[in-house]
Design an enzyme around this catalytic site. Sequence first.
Site, PDB file in Angstrom:
ATOM      1  N   HIS A   1       0.130  -0.521 -58.696  1.00 56.63           N
ATOM      2  CA  HIS A   1      -1.341  -0.251 -58.587  1.00 56.63           C
ATOM      3  C   HIS A   1      -1.654   1.068 -57.507  1.00 56.63           C
ATOM      4  CE1 HIS A   1      -1.682  -1.608 -54.582  1.00 56.63           C
ATOM      5  NE2 HIS A   1      -0.366  -1.432 -54.085  1.00 56.63           N
ATOM      6  N   CYS A  21      -7.323   3.780 -59.224  1.00 54.73           N
ATOM      7  CA  CYS A  21      -6.525   2.580 -59.451  1.00 54.73           C
ATOM      8  C   CYS A  21      -7.328   1.739 -60.596  1.00 54.73           C
ATOM      9  CB  CYS A  21      -7.114   1.137 -58.182  1.00 54.73           C
ATOM     10  SG  CYS A  21      -9.025   0.474 -57.982  1.00 54.73           S
ATOM     11  N   HIS A  36     -10.675  -3.590 -56.704  1.00 56.23           N
ATOM     12  CA  HIS A  36      -9.570  -3.629 -56.627  1.00 56.23           C
ATOM     13  C   HIS A  36      -8.979  -3.990 -58.548  1.00 56.23           C
ATOM     14  CE1 HIS A  36      -5.831  -0.891 -55.484  1.00 56.23           C
ATOM     15  NE2 HIS A  36      -5.030  -1.640 -55.820  1.00 56.23           N
TER      16      HIS A  36
END
Length: 342
Positions: free
Chosen positions: A317, A257, A305
């Site tokens: 993402h 990520c 994240h």
Amino acid sequence: MGKHRRPRQRATGGGRVRTAVTITLAGAATATGLGGGTGHADPKPTATQVKAKVDKLYREAEIATEKYNGAKEKADAAEQRLEELRDEAARKEGRLNSAREALGSVAAAQYRSGGLDPALQLALSADPDAYLEGAAFVERAGSRQTAAVGRVREELREIEQLRGAARIEVTSLTSRRAELKRHRETVTGKLETARRLLSRLTTEERAGLAHGTNDRAVLTVSSKAPNSRAAAAVAYAHQKIGSPYVWGATGPDAFDCSGLIQAAYRAAGVSLPRTTYAQIDTGRRVSRSELRPGDLVFFYPGISHVGIYIGDGRMIHAPNPSAPVRVAPLDEMPFAGATRVV
């Protein structure tokens, strides 16, 4: 008198003990399905239960991944500093060797000349005027020799300082590598557990767990992005839709990520830190209501994240190993904050 032994007494509770053991073993055999009993296997978890367990494992793995990324960044920096220190020490050792050779030549010349005291040489000289001219030269040469000795001492001191700094970096690097190993084992262990859980599901059930979309429709964010660099970062992320998630990867063909975010802004000419923990402190914090394309959006209380906002409540993402880079709604995960990089 003769010695008499008492007759050995039998334990009165022996029968009861043996009976209890027999009952216990019989019960255990029944519970495990042995001895003719009927065992009960754990029921197969539902797809929803598997999803909950897998999502938890992925979150834990992602936390460990970001810690791994941070440790790797520090290990790489320590390794670079160590290499620079070694290079500098090698250069100084070269200069030291040259200075030592020069001093050795001077010392040999003095030895061959006998090293007489200047006052005695003057007293014995047949040509005092010529000697005085030579004495001035010797004095100047002596000053140069003294300076050379001083330079050697300084080089030695600096080399020792460099070696001390290098020893510190070696210790740091060893510690960082051990930390990397721990985080790597944590990540791979959790991902392997998640893989085993998912393998229990059918293809249809696994497909039903996926979120987001791989839609490659052209995004019209240029007019909405705060500047051309933010628009360029979004465009890069859009081009990478469908790329696999690989923990620790920063592109160009696979990403985790924070690796995707770093690569997207690197393509736009902006240098970002490696981890989510550092990326959230880059630029200016913005509220969810202020979001514009190119803003970084972070999730979960531990800031584990990150995605890049593209407008209309959506982001691009790199989710986890079960899904490639994709478009997803912000509501897919608990929102934790956002920052505008440029």
